[in-house]
Design an enzyme around this catalytic site. Structure first.
Site, PDB file in Angstrom:
ATOM      1  N   SER A   1       0.834  -1.206   0.000  1.00  0.00           N
ATOM      2  CA  SER A   1       0.000   0.000   0.000  1.00  0.00           C
ATOM      3  C   SER A   1       0.868   1.255   0.000  1.00  0.00           C
ATOM      4  O   SER A   1       0.585   2.228  -0.713  1.00  0.00           O
ATOM      5  CB  SER A   1      -0.923   0.007   1.225  1.00  0.00           C
ATOM      6  OG  SER A   1      -1.835  -1.075   1.198  1.00  0.00           O
TER       7      SER A   1
ATOM      8  N   SER B   1      -5.191  -0.771  -2.397  1.00  0.00           N
ATOM      9  CA  SER B   1      -4.379  -0.410  -1.227  1.00  0.00           C
ATOM     10  C   SER B   1      -5.272  -0.236  -0.010  1.00  0.00           C
ATOM     11  O   SER B   1      -6.484  -0.017  -0.141  1.00  0.00           O
ATOM     12  CB  SER B   1      -3.625   0.898  -1.484  1.00  0.00           C
ATOM     13  OG  SER B   1      -4.529   1.996  -1.516  1.00  0.00           O
ATOM     14  N   LYS B   2      -4.660  -0.322   1.164  1.00  0.00           N
ATOM     15  CA  LYS B   2      -5.387  -0.014   2.398  1.00  0.00           C
ATOM     16  C   LYS B   2      -4.990   1.418   2.782  1.00  0.00           C
ATOM     17  O   LYS B   2      -4.234   1.658   3.737  1.00  0.00           O
ATOM     18  CB  LYS B   2      -5.067  -1.016   3.497  1.00  0.00           C
ATOM     19  CG  LYS B   2      -6.090  -1.021   4.643  1.00  0.00           C
ATOM     20  CD  LYS B   2      -5.872  -2.224   5.541  1.00  0.00           C
ATOM     21  CE  LYS B   2      -6.850  -2.224   6.715  1.00  0.00           C
ATOM     22  NZ  LYS B   2      -8.233  -2.453   6.295  1.00  0.00           N
ATOM     23  N   ALA B   3      -5.478   2.354   2.001  1.00  0.00           N
ATOM     24  CA  ALA B   3      -5.166   3.771   2.170  1.00  0.00           C
ATOM     25  C   ALA B   3      -6.259   4.452   2.986  1.00  0.00           C
ATOM     26  O   ALA B   3      -7.456   4.204   2.774  1.00  0.00           O
ATOM     27  CB  ALA B   3      -5.037   4.447   0.805  1.00  0.00           C
TER      28      ALA B   3
ATOM     29  N   TYR C   1     -11.322   5.376   3.048  1.00  0.00           N
ATOM     30  CA  TYR C   1     -12.317   5.054   4.072  1.00  0.00           C
ATOM     31  C   TYR C   1     -13.247   6.215   4.396  1.00  0.00           C
ATOM     32  O   TYR C   1     -14.167   6.069   5.199  1.00  0.00           O
ATOM     33  CB  TYR C   1     -11.614   4.548   5.338  1.00  0.00           C
ATOM     34  CG  TYR C   1     -11.111   3.129   5.185  1.00  0.00           C
ATOM     35  CD1 TYR C   1     -11.850   2.044   5.640  1.00  0.00           C
ATOM     36  CD2 TYR C   1      -9.910   2.872   4.539  1.00  0.00           C
ATOM     37  CE1 TYR C   1     -11.409   0.744   5.462  1.00  0.00           C
ATOM     38  CE2 TYR C   1      -9.453   1.580   4.359  1.00  0.00           C
ATOM     39  CZ  TYR C   1     -10.205   0.517   4.828  1.00  0.00           C
ATOM     40  OH  TYR C   1      -9.766  -0.780   4.640  1.00  0.00           O
TER      41      TYR C   1
END
Length: 263
Positions: A37, A131-133, A137
């Site tokens: 990420s 990605s876990k950006a 969220y």
């Protein structure tokens, strides 16, 4: 610093990791994804992978967390207040704390209620969707706030094409006639717990299909559940006017997942 780039422009990535009975679940996979990420967001984490893993293990011991949650987060610093700040430093912090199930045990047994969100997951050419950006969220928070204001527990998000995608912080599975279905993760995160559940299902000889599904696919679903580090496996009893049971397949997968994480 209050002027850090991650806060103002979203150059921030993170992971959510569970620890069960003192054993960290899928640590290698989570840290590998953290670095992946970061690379997508042009962040260079100034530590080696093994150093970060060692620090996490040491931290959980010092904090005496036996069953809980670990949050590594990396973000761009405050050297430059501008859209382009690739040469700014990258910071990383790691927190851990004791944390029970995301939903209460009673709520999990009865299943949670979802509503379809007005917000949709973006396309891969409009955001780094694999990605876990942190920035991705924002619409999840808005969706969950809206759902809770209407009396629901969470929201189901569609993607930019109108296909079923995921909940606000978890992947979703459906069961029809003992067959498992789950949306193809081509514009949202392919969760580590999601992969674990698929592996469990394959070991149990449960047929699995990964495709695109429109909302009317929900009409004859018998069981529905969410998967994720925070929610683990959480049954769903309704999505708007569609209702489901907490059936035997879901219960079996929960039982097998518990065996897996207690190793």
């Amino acid at each position: 610093h209050v002027l850090n780039h991650g806060l103002h422009y979203g150059s921030c990535v993170f992971e959510g990791i569970r620890i069960y009975n003192g054993k960290i679940f899928k640590l290698d996979e989570h840290i590998k994804r953290l670095y992946f990420s970061a690379k997508l967001l042009d962040l260079e984490i100034p530590y080696k992978v093994n150093d970060i893993k060692d620090i996490i293990i040491e931290l959980t011991k010092k904090q005496r967390v036996k069953n809980g949650y670990i949050r590594p987060v990396a973000w761009r610093g405050s050297e430059k207040m501008a859209i382009s700040a690739k040469d700014a430093s990258t910071h990383i912090a790691i927190a851990t704390w004791t944390w029970p199930s995301y939903f209460s045990p009673d709520k999990i047994l009865e299943g949670i209620r979802l509503t379809i969100s007005d917000w949709v997951r973006p396309s891969p050419n409009s955001a780094p969707t694999n990605s876990k950006a942190a920035g991705l969220y924002m619409i999840c928070s808005l969706s969950k706030h809206q759902a809770e204001s209407k009396g629901y527990d969470d929201a189901l998000m569609l993607d930019y094409r109108g296909y079923i995608a995921e909940a606000t912080g978890a992947n979703i599975f459906f069961i029809k006639k003992n067959k498992l279905y789950t949306p193809l993760p081509d514009c949202f995160l392919d969760g580590i717990t999601r992969k674990s559940v698929i592996d469990i299902a394959k070991s149990l000889k449960i047929n699995i299909e990964e495709k695109h599904y429109k909302p009317d696919f929900l009409e004859d679903c018998e069981e529905v559940f969410l998967t994720g580090t925070a929610v683990e496996i959480t049954p769903v009893n309704s999505i708007d006017n569609y209702t489901f049971t907490v059936g035997e397949t879901t219960k079996t997968l929960i039982k097998e997942f518990k065996k897996l994480v207690k190793l």
